[in-house]
Design a protein around this motif. Structure first.
Motif, PDB file in Angstrom:
ATOM      1  N   ALA A   1       0.105  -7.923  -9.806  1.00 13.28           N
ATOM      2  CA  ALA A   1       0.189  -6.321  -9.484  1.00 13.28           C
ATOM      3  C   ALA A   1      -0.396  -6.077  -7.941  1.00 13.28           C
ATOM      4  CB  ALA A   1      -0.338  -5.583 -10.361  1.00 13.28           C
ATOM      5  N   GLY A   2      -1.528  -6.759  -7.659  1.00  7.55           N
ATOM      6  CA  GLY A   2      -1.983  -6.468  -6.464  1.00  7.55           C
ATOM      7  C   GLY A   2      -1.170  -7.391  -5.320  1.00  7.55           C
ATOM      8  N   MET A   3      -0.643  -8.492  -5.588  1.00  7.88           N
ATOM      9  CA  MET A   3       0.032  -9.160  -4.658  1.00  7.88           C
ATOM     10  C   MET A   3       1.500  -8.407  -4.500  1.00  7.88           C
ATOM     11  SD  MET A   3      -1.706 -11.760  -3.778  1.00  7.88           S
ATOM     12  CE  MET A   3      -0.600 -12.715  -2.646  1.00  7.88           C
ATOM     13  N   TRP A   4       2.023  -7.789  -5.345  1.00  9.05           N
ATOM     14  CA  TRP A   4       3.280  -7.039  -5.142  1.00  9.05           C
ATOM     15  C   TRP A   4       3.089  -5.758  -4.607  1.00  9.05           C
ATOM     16  CZ3 TRP A   4       5.745  -8.322 -10.617  1.00  9.05           C
ATOM     17  CH2 TRP A   4       6.192  -9.629 -10.705  1.00  9.05           C
ATOM     18  N   LEU A   5       1.865  -5.116  -4.927  1.00 13.25           N
ATOM     19  CA  LEU A   5       1.352  -3.660  -4.078  1.00 13.25           C
ATOM     20  C   LEU A   5       1.385  -3.995  -2.703  1.00 13.25           C
ATOM     21  CD1 LEU A   5       1.066  -0.872  -4.221  1.00 13.25           C
ATOM     22  CD2 LEU A   5      -1.518  -1.324  -4.860  1.00 13.25           C
ATOM     23  N   GLN A   6       0.856  -5.158  -2.341  1.00 17.40           N
ATOM     24  CA  GLN A   6       0.516  -5.435  -0.814  1.00 17.40           C
ATOM     25  C   GLN A   6       1.845  -5.711  -0.293  1.00 17.40           C
ATOM     26  OE1 GLN A   6      -2.907  -8.567   0.304  1.00 17.40           O
ATOM     27  NE2 GLN A   6      -2.899  -8.665  -2.098  1.00 17.40           N
ATOM     28  N   ALA A   7       2.911  -6.410  -0.758  1.00 18.58           N
ATOM     29  CA  ALA A   7       4.118  -6.694  -0.143  1.00 18.58           C
ATOM     30  C   ALA A   7       4.754  -5.078  -0.012  1.00 18.58           C
ATOM     31  CB  ALA A   7       5.043  -7.541  -1.121  1.00 18.58           C
ATOM     32  N   PHE A   8       4.681  -4.385  -0.883  1.00 16.69           N
ATOM     33  CA  PHE A   8       5.267  -3.090  -0.728  1.00 16.69           C
ATOM     34  C   PHE A   8       4.656  -2.554   0.647  1.00 16.69           C
ATOM     35  CE2 PHE A   8       5.238   1.474  -1.682  1.00 16.69           C
ATOM     36  CZ  PHE A   8       6.493   1.870  -1.389  1.00 16.69           C
ATOM     37  N   ALA A   9       3.363  -2.351   0.478  1.00 13.62           N
ATOM     38  CA  ALA A   9       2.625  -1.426   1.639  1.00 13.62           C
ATOM     39  C   ALA A   9       2.953  -2.291   3.033  1.00 13.62           C
ATOM     40  CB  ALA A   9       1.100  -1.771   1.319  1.00 13.62           C
TER      41      ALA A   9
ATOM     42  N   ALA B   1       6.011  -3.754   3.902  1.00  8.28           N
ATOM     43  CA  ALA B   1       7.287  -3.013   4.087  1.00  8.28           C
ATOM     44  C   ALA B   1       7.112  -1.673   4.598  1.00  8.28           C
ATOM     45  CB  ALA B   1       8.027  -3.253   2.822  1.00  8.28           C
ATOM     46  N   VAL B   2       6.229  -0.760   4.088  1.00  8.82           N
ATOM     47  CA  VAL B   2       6.054   0.449   4.715  1.00  8.82           C
ATOM     48  C   VAL B   2       5.664   0.474   5.970  1.00  8.82           C
ATOM     49  CG1 VAL B   2       4.864   2.527   4.432  1.00  8.82           C
ATOM     50  CG2 VAL B   2       5.660   1.461   2.242  1.00  8.82           C
ATOM     51  N   ILE B   3       4.697  -0.261   6.251  1.00  9.72           N
ATOM     52  CA  ILE B   3       4.239  -0.659   7.645  1.00  9.72           C
ATOM     53  C   ILE B   3       5.245  -0.952   8.632  1.00  9.72           C
ATOM     54  CG2 ILE B   3       2.653  -1.786   9.205  1.00  9.72           C
ATOM     55  CD1 ILE B   3       0.720  -1.925   6.812  1.00  9.72           C
ATOM     56  N   ALA B   4       6.121  -1.733   8.252  1.00 11.75           N
ATOM     57  CA  ALA B   4       7.443  -2.149   9.043  1.00 11.75           C
ATOM     58  C   ALA B   4       8.255  -0.946   9.271  1.00 11.75           C
ATOM     59  CB  ALA B   4       7.891  -3.282   8.522  1.00 11.75           C
ATOM     60  N   LEU B   5       8.324  -0.171   8.305  1.00 13.26           N
ATOM     61  CA  LEU B   5       9.417   1.081   8.117  1.00 13.26           C
ATOM     62  C   LEU B   5       9.125   2.072   9.207  1.00 13.26           C
ATOM     63  CD1 LEU B   5      10.750   0.886   4.553  1.00 13.26           C
ATOM     64  CD2 LEU B   5      12.087   0.027   6.764  1.00 13.26           C
ATOM     65  N   VAL B   6       7.815   2.453   9.212  1.00 13.48           N
ATOM     66  CA  VAL B   6       7.341   3.679   9.661  1.00 13.48           C
ATOM     67  C   VAL B   6       6.936   3.710  11.256  1.00 13.48           C
ATOM     68  CG1 VAL B   6       6.730   4.660   7.446  1.00 13.48           C
ATOM     69  CG2 VAL B   6       4.958   3.745   8.769  1.00 13.48           C
ATOM     70  N   ASP B   7       6.497   4.709  11.571  1.00 13.04           N
ATOM     71  CA  ASP B   7       6.215   4.545  13.465  1.00 13.04           C
ATOM     72  C   ASP B   7       5.335   5.751  13.533  1.00 13.04           C
ATOM     73  OD1 ASP B   7       7.944   6.635  13.203  1.00 13.04           O
ATOM     74  OD2 ASP B   7       9.522   5.567  14.846  1.00 13.04           O
ATOM     75  N   HIS B   8       4.446   6.208  12.552  1.00 15.04           N
ATOM     76  CA  HIS B   8       3.530   7.277  12.929  1.00 15.04           C
ATOM     77  C   HIS B   8       2.438   7.258  12.201  1.00 15.04           C
ATOM     78  CE1 HIS B   8       4.846   9.088   9.009  1.00 15.04           C
ATOM     79  NE2 HIS B   8       6.016   8.751   9.400  1.00 15.04           N
TER      80      HIS B   8
ATOM     81  N   ALA C   1       0.279   3.624   4.035  1.00 16.61           N
ATOM     82  CA  ALA C   1       0.395   2.226   4.061  1.00 16.61           C
ATOM     83  C   ALA C   1      -0.786   1.368   3.799  1.00 16.61           C
ATOM     84  CB  ALA C   1       1.423   1.738   4.968  1.00 16.61           C
ATOM     85  N   ALA C   2      -1.709   1.757   4.818  1.00 19.04           N
ATOM     86  CA  ALA C   2      -3.117   1.195   4.820  1.00 19.04           C
ATOM     87  C   ALA C   2      -3.910   1.361   3.521  1.00 19.04           C
ATOM     88  CB  ALA C   2      -3.822   1.582   6.109  1.00 19.04           C
TER      89      ALA C   2
ATOM     90  N   TRP D   1       7.567  -7.827   8.105  1.00 17.23           N
ATOM     91  CA  TRP D   1       8.708  -8.269   7.245  1.00 17.23           C
ATOM     92  C   TRP D   1       8.645  -9.682   6.504  1.00 17.23           C
ATOM     93  CZ3 TRP D   1      10.722  -4.803   4.318  1.00 17.23           C
ATOM     94  CH2 TRP D   1      11.275  -3.334   4.945  1.00 17.23           C
ATOM     95  N   THR D   2       8.307 -10.628   7.457  1.00 10.77           N
ATOM     96  CA  THR D   2       8.370 -11.872   6.954  1.00 10.77           C
ATOM     97  C   THR D   2       6.965 -12.175   6.080  1.00 10.77           C
ATOM     98  OG1 THR D   2       9.190 -12.737   9.090  1.00 10.77           O
ATOM     99  CG2 THR D   2       8.011 -14.448   7.847  1.00 10.77           C
TER     100      THR D   2
END
Length: 428
Positions: free
Chosen positions: A313-321, A323-330, A337-338, A401-402
């Motif tokens: 669960a922790g690894m997948w939650l990190q991956a999602f976070a 992805a959010v950092i890569a998507l947003v810009d504010h 995401a942090a 993303w990578t």
């Protein structure tokens, strides 16, 4: 198990958190100082490379993390072997001696080469000090509360990373990038050395006592991992052969791969959006703050719920976070995401260490922890290299993303290959 034996000095040996509360608390404080040494760099050093040393290539800018990761990973391996051979306390004190010059080098550095050398020393110091506090806490608490012990250890370290990252951000904004932020590190090194040399006690006898009273699992799963393993066999089992140990090692590597990305590129990504150094410091602190405080709960929960699915669960939650950092810009989106990234890491970090303690025999547990931390902190170097190359070839968001994709894949490997390591003996 008889909970008490006698040392040669006549002082009784007792396993357990309550029986060793004073030394355990002292080691928590020492590891907070270890984390503070790392936190002095989190906000300031990427900006220092860009603004004072005019580093334009991302790979060059991340070189300090690359050498830190290599030095720390290699030292982790030897720290486990040395702590078995010479004792835990001498290794801890040696680590603090290596740490003392680091803040001074960062303050006086006339070129980026000085910064690189300072981070080689920091990596060696962190490998010796952090690895040894982990082993010493596992020694003291015995088999019943490993998750809780690792939760306290990692919480102290990474909460200190967060507080120091926040403090250095404000100091840098008020007084400049040098020398004020690094004066904190100088104070941490002096205090850590004093406490370790004068107050911390040796814990190797606790591990020997546990080994003498070790009870094999009823299911026979670890019968092949007998007490007398050579260093080469410990490395092979922890790295490749034993399903739980090797699954934990690869997850640890990927976890610190994304931490290397966060350390080296997030401040630069946030700066490109026009955020002030103070706001960058807040974002740099949020992630390790949630990570640190969260481990006070996740380590103990893994003693009740088990290790495997908390890691997944922790690894997948990190991956999602990520992805959010890569998507947003504010600022607001990055702050959320942090928090998510810190929560995911909190689920993973103490639980991986506890799983190593579950499987490794007490006579070679310190070496197994060293091998695991070799792979885990090698992730700093891998993350710096991978993120720098991808950012130079494409851009910073592509690097994020990578790493997000690799983190999700790592969680899948744990889900498929790892078994549950927490063993609850059958009641009679």
């Amino acid at each position: 198990m008889n909970p008490t034996a006698s040392r040669a000095s006549g002082r009784p040996i007792k396993l357990g958190l309550r029986a060793n509360a004073a030394q355990f608390t002292l080691l928590v404080a020492v590891n907070a100082l270890v984390g503070g040494m790392l936190g002095q760099e989190r906000t300031v050093l990427p900006l220092l490379g860009e603004r004072e040393f005019e580093l334009t290539a991302y790979t060059a800018g991340l070189s300090f993390i690359l050498v830190f990761g290599i030095a720390k990973a290699a030292t982790n391996y030897f720290a486990g072997t040395w702590s078995d051979r010479f004792g835990r306390k001498p290794v801890l004190v040696a680590g603090w001696l290596v740490a003392v010059p680091v803040p001074l080098l960062l303050i006086w550095a006339p070129s980026w080469g000085w910064v690189i050398f300072a981070n080689v020393l920091l990596g060696i110091s962190q490998g010796l000090t952090w690895s040894t506090t982990v082993v010493m806490k596992i020694d003291l608490v015995g088999p019943a509360r490993r998750g809780l012990a690792m939760g306290f250890n990692e919480a102290a370290g990474y909460a200190a990373v967060a507080v120091t990252a926040l403090a250095t951000g404000y100091l840098a904004e008020a007084y400049g990038l040098r020398p004020a932020p690094f004066l904190l590190g100088l104070a941490f090194a002096a205090l850590g050395l004093g406490l370790s040399a004068l107050v911390v006690r040796e814990t190797r006898d606790h591990a020997r006592f546990e080994a003498a009273n070790h009870v094999a699992r009823a299911d026979g799963r670890h019968d092949h991992l007998h007490s007398e393993l050579r260093d080469r066999e410990v490395f092979r089992q922890t790295s490749f052969s034993e399903p739980a140990l090797s699954s934990a090692s690869q997850a640890g590597l990927v976890n610190n791969l994304n931490d290397g990305l966060a350390w080296g590129l997030f401040p630069i990504l946030f700066a490109t959006a026009g955020l002030s150094v103070g706001k960058i410091g807040i974002l740099a602190a949020l992630y390790p703050a949630v990570w640190g405080v969260g481990q006070l709960f996740t380590g103990a929960l893994s003693d009740r719920w088990g290790r495997k699915w908390m890691i997944v669960a922790g690894m997948w939650l990190q991956a999602f976070a990520l992805a959010v950092i890569a998507l947003v810009d504010h600022f607001g989106g990055w702050a959320v995401a942090a928090v998510l990234l810190g929560a995911g890491t909190a689920l993973v970090y103490p639980t991986l260490l506890a799983s190593i303690g579950d499987v490794a025999h007490p006579t070679w547990r310190a070496r197994s922890v060293g091998v695991y931390r070799l792979w885990r902190d090698g992730g700093f170097a891998a993350g710096a290299l991978l993120a720098g190359v991808v950012a130079d070839l494409v851009d910073v968001r592509a690097a994020v993303w990578t790493v997000a994709a690799l983190t999700a894949l790592s969680g899948l490997i744990v889900a498929v290959r790892m078994y549950e390591t927490l063993h609850r003996p059958a009641r009679t």
